[in-house]
Design a protein around this motif. Structure first.
Motif, PDB file in Angstrom:
ATOM      1  N   PHE A   1      -9.790  -1.663   3.162  1.00 42.45           N
ATOM      2  CA  PHE A   1      -8.451  -1.330   2.668  1.00 42.45           C
ATOM      3  C   PHE A   1      -8.445  -0.303   1.542  1.00 42.45           C
ATOM      4  O   PHE A   1      -7.405   0.282   1.246  1.00 42.45           O
ATOM      5  CB  PHE A   1      -7.746  -2.598   2.181  1.00 42.45           C
ATOM      6  CG  PHE A   1      -7.591  -3.651   3.245  1.00 42.45           C
ATOM      7  CD1 PHE A   1      -6.581  -3.562   4.184  1.00 42.45           C
ATOM      8  CD2 PHE A   1      -8.476  -4.719   3.315  1.00 42.45           C
ATOM      9  CE1 PHE A   1      -6.433  -4.514   5.172  1.00 42.45           C
ATOM     10  CE2 PHE A   1      -8.340  -5.693   4.299  1.00 42.45           C
ATOM     11  CZ  PHE A   1      -7.320  -5.586   5.235  1.00 42.45           C
ATOM     12  N   PHE A   2      -9.593  -0.083   0.878  1.00 46.84           N
ATOM     13  CA  PHE A   2      -9.619   0.809  -0.286  1.00 46.84           C
ATOM     14  C   PHE A   2     -10.643   1.925  -0.107  1.00 46.84           C
ATOM     15  O   PHE A   2     -11.752   1.700   0.379  1.00 46.84           O
ATOM     16  CB  PHE A   2      -9.967   0.008  -1.545  1.00 46.84           C
ATOM     17  CG  PHE A   2      -8.913  -0.983  -1.943  1.00 46.84           C
ATOM     18  CD1 PHE A   2      -7.866  -0.606  -2.764  1.00 46.84           C
ATOM     19  CD2 PHE A   2      -8.963  -2.297  -1.491  1.00 46.84           C
ATOM     20  CE1 PHE A   2      -6.890  -1.523  -3.130  1.00 46.84           C
ATOM     21  CE2 PHE A   2      -7.995  -3.217  -1.846  1.00 46.84           C
ATOM     22  CZ  PHE A   2      -6.944  -2.826  -2.675  1.00 46.84           C
ATOM     23  N   LYS A   3     -10.255   3.136  -0.517  1.00 38.29           N
ATOM     24  CA  LYS A   3     -11.167   4.273  -0.516  1.00 38.29           C
ATOM     25  C   LYS A   3     -11.859   4.352  -1.866  1.00 38.29           C
ATOM     26  O   LYS A   3     -11.394   3.798  -2.861  1.00 38.29           O
ATOM     27  CB  LYS A   3     -10.381   5.563  -0.244  1.00 38.29           C
ATOM     28  CG  LYS A   3      -9.682   5.585   1.114  1.00 38.29           C
ATOM     29  CD  LYS A   3      -8.872   6.862   1.271  1.00 38.29           C
ATOM     30  CE  LYS A   3      -8.144   6.859   2.607  1.00 38.29           C
ATOM     31  NZ  LYS A   3      -7.300   8.079   2.777  1.00 38.29           N
ATOM     32  N   ASP A   4     -12.971   5.071  -1.912  1.00 36.52           N
ATOM     33  CA  ASP A   4     -13.773   5.125  -3.136  1.00 36.52           C
ATOM     34  C   ASP A   4     -12.976   5.593  -4.342  1.00 36.52           C
ATOM     35  O   ASP A   4     -13.202   5.121  -5.464  1.00 36.52           O
ATOM     36  CB  ASP A   4     -14.974   6.056  -2.927  1.00 36.52           C
ATOM     37  CG  ASP A   4     -16.034   5.428  -2.029  1.00 36.52           C
ATOM     38  OD1 ASP A   4     -15.959   4.211  -1.789  1.00 36.52           O
ATOM     39  OD2 ASP A   4     -16.920   6.162  -1.553  1.00 36.52           O
ATOM     40  N   ASP A   5     -12.036   6.524  -4.135  1.00 36.11           N
ATOM     41  CA  ASP A   5     -11.296   7.060  -5.286  1.00 36.11           C
ATOM     42  C   ASP A   5     -10.193   6.124  -5.782  1.00 36.11           C
ATOM     43  O   ASP A   5      -9.470   6.441  -6.731  1.00 36.11           O
ATOM     44  CB  ASP A   5     -10.724   8.440  -4.967  1.00 36.11           C
ATOM     45  CG  ASP A   5      -9.740   8.420  -3.796  1.00 36.11           C
ATOM     46  OD1 ASP A   5      -9.609   7.361  -3.160  1.00 36.11           O
ATOM     47  OD2 ASP A   5      -9.119   9.464  -3.533  1.00 36.11           O
ATOM     48  N   THR A   6     -10.061   4.967  -5.137  1.00 33.66           N
ATOM     49  CA  THR A   6      -9.096   3.962  -5.616  1.00 33.66           C
ATOM     50  C   THR A   6      -9.811   2.709  -6.119  1.00 33.66           C
ATOM     51  O   THR A   6      -9.177   1.679  -6.318  1.00 33.66           O
ATOM     52  CB  THR A   6      -8.115   3.574  -4.499  1.00 33.66           C
ATOM     53  OG1 THR A   6      -8.836   2.979  -3.411  1.00 33.66           O
ATOM     54  CG2 THR A   6      -7.348   4.785  -4.003  1.00 33.66           C
ATOM     55  N   ILE A   7     -11.132   2.821  -6.316  1.00 30.82           N
ATOM     56  CA  ILE A   7     -11.946   1.670  -6.718  1.00 30.82           C
ATOM     57  C   ILE A   7     -12.656   1.972  -8.033  1.00 30.82           C
ATOM     58  O   ILE A   7     -13.227   3.055  -8.216  1.00 30.82           O
ATOM     59  CB  ILE A   7     -12.999   1.329  -5.642  1.00 30.82           C
ATOM     60  CG1 ILE A   7     -12.326   0.956  -4.317  1.00 30.82           C
ATOM     61  CG2 ILE A   7     -13.909   0.185  -6.112  1.00 30.82           C
ATOM     62  CD1 ILE A   7     -13.293   0.854  -3.153  1.00 30.82           C
ATOM     63  N   PHE A   8     -12.603   1.014  -8.964  1.00 34.50           N
ATOM     64  CA  PHE A   8     -13.377   1.107 -10.194  1.00 34.50           C
ATOM     65  C   PHE A   8     -14.234  -0.150 -10.288  1.00 34.50           C
ATOM     66  O   PHE A   8     -13.705  -1.263 -10.314  1.00 34.50           O
ATOM     67  CB  PHE A   8     -12.460   1.221 -11.412  1.00 34.50           C
ATOM     68  CG  PHE A   8     -13.193   1.298 -12.724  1.00 34.50           C
ATOM     69  CD1 PHE A   8     -14.035   2.360 -13.017  1.00 34.50           C
ATOM     70  CD2 PHE A   8     -13.036   0.297 -13.680  1.00 34.50           C
ATOM     71  CE1 PHE A   8     -14.703   2.431 -14.226  1.00 34.50           C
ATOM     72  CE2 PHE A   8     -13.696   0.360 -14.898  1.00 34.50           C
ATOM     73  CZ  PHE A   8     -14.540   1.429 -15.169  1.00 34.50           C
ATOM     74  N   LYS A   9     -15.552   0.033 -10.317  1.00 37.13           N
ATOM     75  CA  LYS A   9     -16.466  -1.109 -10.355  1.00 37.13           C
ATOM     76  C   LYS A   9     -16.873  -1.408 -11.799  1.00 37.13           C
ATOM     77  O   LYS A   9     -17.161  -0.498 -12.576  1.00 37.13           O
ATOM     78  CB  LYS A   9     -17.704  -0.832  -9.500  1.00 37.13           C
ATOM     79  CG  LYS A   9     -17.391  -0.663  -8.020  1.00 37.13           C
ATOM     80  CD  LYS A   9     -18.654  -0.438  -7.191  1.00 37.13           C
ATOM     81  CE  LYS A   9     -18.314  -0.293  -5.714  1.00 37.13           C
ATOM     82  NZ  LYS A   9     -19.519  -0.080  -4.881  1.00 37.13           N
TER      83      LYS A   9
ATOM     84  N   PHE B   1       0.802  -1.219   0.000  1.00 40.23           N
ATOM     85  CA  PHE B   1       0.000   0.000   0.000  1.00 40.23           C
ATOM     86  C   PHE B   1       0.839   1.274   0.000  1.00 40.23           C
ATOM     87  O   PHE B   1       0.303   2.380   0.037  1.00 40.23           O
ATOM     88  CB  PHE B   1      -0.972  -0.012   1.190  1.00 40.23           C
ATOM     89  CG  PHE B   1      -2.164  -0.898   0.968  1.00 40.23           C
ATOM     90  CD1 PHE B   1      -3.250  -0.461   0.234  1.00 40.23           C
ATOM     91  CD2 PHE B   1      -2.189  -2.191   1.472  1.00 40.23           C
ATOM     92  CE1 PHE B   1      -4.348  -1.271   0.008  1.00 40.23           C
ATOM     93  CE2 PHE B   1      -3.281  -3.021   1.256  1.00 40.23           C
ATOM     94  CZ  PHE B   1      -4.373  -2.558   0.523  1.00 40.23           C
ATOM     95  N   SER B   2       2.167   1.142  -0.045  1.00 43.22           N
ATOM     96  CA  SER B   2       3.009   2.328  -0.222  1.00 43.22           C
ATOM     97  C   SER B   2       3.021   2.758  -1.692  1.00 43.22           C
ATOM     98  O   SER B   2       3.444   3.871  -2.015  1.00 43.22           O
ATOM     99  CB  SER B   2       4.436   2.043   0.246  1.00 43.22           C
ATOM    100  OG  SER B   2       5.074   1.095  -0.602  1.00 43.22           O
ATOM    101  N   LYS B   3       2.556   1.884  -2.584  1.00 48.41           N
ATOM    102  CA  LYS B   3       2.421   2.179  -4.005  1.00 48.41           C
ATOM    103  C   LYS B   3       0.983   2.597  -4.309  1.00 48.41           C
ATOM    104  O   LYS B   3       0.060   2.336  -3.539  1.00 48.41           O
ATOM    105  CB  LYS B   3       2.774   0.943  -4.837  1.00 48.41           C
ATOM    106  CG  LYS B   3       4.213   0.472  -4.706  1.00 48.41           C
ATOM    107  CD  LYS B   3       5.144   1.377  -5.470  1.00 48.41           C
ATOM    108  CE  LYS B   3       6.543   0.797  -5.526  1.00 48.41           C
ATOM    109  NZ  LYS B   3       7.456   1.663  -6.319  1.00 48.41           N
TER     110      LYS B   3
END
Length: 326
Positions: free
Chosen positions: A50-58, A30-32
């Motif tokens: 572990f993931f925020k909305d702006d790091t998720i693509f559905k 998660f440092s990347k």
């Protein structure tokens, strides 16, 4: 359990561990920068820790949505957010999701890091191994794609508890293929697949990898993994009611001796697969797009007995005769 996998210049590993999704921080860097591409039907409780909305693509993980357009949407996100080749894209879903993500990873900056987290029996048993990535084009299955391996595959068997019985069995159809052609002990485990699931997945992965290691790009030995797929893919493309594994199981039936047909028929009945017995002419447009045609001949696997198969060159007339013999 860790399974090390090798194929030509590719080396990666699969981790099989119940509850793994609760500890993704132990397996992801998660440092990347990480983009998670997830099937929209996957429960958010599996990843929102572990993931925020702006790091998720559905994505809508269907064959009709498995297109170059969805890949370009992913490429746009990676480009806009200045992902480097050393950052990560993670697929969370079934085989369609990993196909889309693997292909996107392979073409972004000529290849970025990719981690696959399969969530279906089909993806765990089959799609997670071998490095094939692709999307459909003009209603032709897997028309655009290449070979690109993930850095690692993370398998949490607990996620399969969310599958209905039909989708659970869909992946087991590919395990039957492995059992008939490469490792009979898989068929012995299929007596109680729920109890023996971890072992079925492990043995299927190892059996497939042995073949991929010999022939990564599908020139010779790897053709055995296509047992049932030529007819199966054609049936799958014209019948929206069939799942991939179900279509492959039907395709296997047509290319087997009576003894093996009885074995396959028992699984068709056990899994409740419906074979609508399409007219051969309906399949022809899709058969002719098969990637394994060379000089107007199909490379088809015929199974004579357990662990006894041949790879044959057949023309369309040969295949029609076999198909209509049923």
């Amino acid at each position: 359990m860790i399974i090390n996998l090798y194929s030509e210049n590719a080396k990666y590993h699969t981790v099989i561990k119940r509850g793994l999704l609760n500890h993704l921080n132990n397996y992801l860097n998660f440092s990347k920068k990480i983009l998670l591409v997830v099937d929209k039907n996957i429960r958010s409780t599996f990843y929102n820790k572990f993931f925020k909305d702006d790091t998720i693509f559905k994505v809508t993980a269907t064959e009709k949505n498995k297109t170059i357009e969805i890949v370009m949407e992913i490429i746009k996100i990676l480009t806009t957010n200045k992902f480097s080749r050393d950052d990560y894209i993670v697929s969370l879903g079934g085989g369609i999701t990993s196909d889309i993500v693997g292909f996107a990873a392979s073409i972004y900056k000529r290849g970025m890091k990719w981690i696959s987290i399969p969530t279906t029996t089909l993806a765990m048993i089959d799609a997670s191994v071998g490095g094939k990535t692709a999307v459909n084009y003009q209603n032709i299955k897997n028309q655009i794609g290449n070979f690109y391996f993930p850095e690692k595959v993370l398998i949490d068997i607990n996620v399969l508890k969310t599958l209905d019985e039909r989708n659970f069995n869909n992946g087991l159809c590919e395990a039957v293929k492995m059992g008939i052609t490469l490792d009979k002990s898989i068929l012995d485990l299929m007596i109680d697949p729920h109890k023996n699931l971890a072992k079925i997945i492990e043995k299927s992965i190892k059996a497939k990898n042995r073949i991929v290691k010999l022939d990564m790009k599908d020139h010779n030995a790897r053709h055995v993994l296509n047992y049932g797929h030529t007819i199966g893919h054609a049936i799958e493309m014209i019948d929206d009611n069939l799942l991939h594994g179900e279509a492959v199981l039907i395709g296997m039936y047509y290319l087997s001796t009576p003894k093996i047909k009885q074995i396959i028929k028992s699984y068709i009945e056990k899994f409740g697969v419906v074979d609508r017995c399409y007219e051969f002419d309906q399949l022809i447009p899709y058969l002719l797009q098969d990637k394994k045609i060379e000089e107007n001949k199909f490379k088809l696997v015929k199974v004579n007995d357990i662990h006894d198969y041949t790879i044959n060159d057949m023309n369309l007339a040969d295949l029609k005769m076999i198909y209509e013999r049923r």
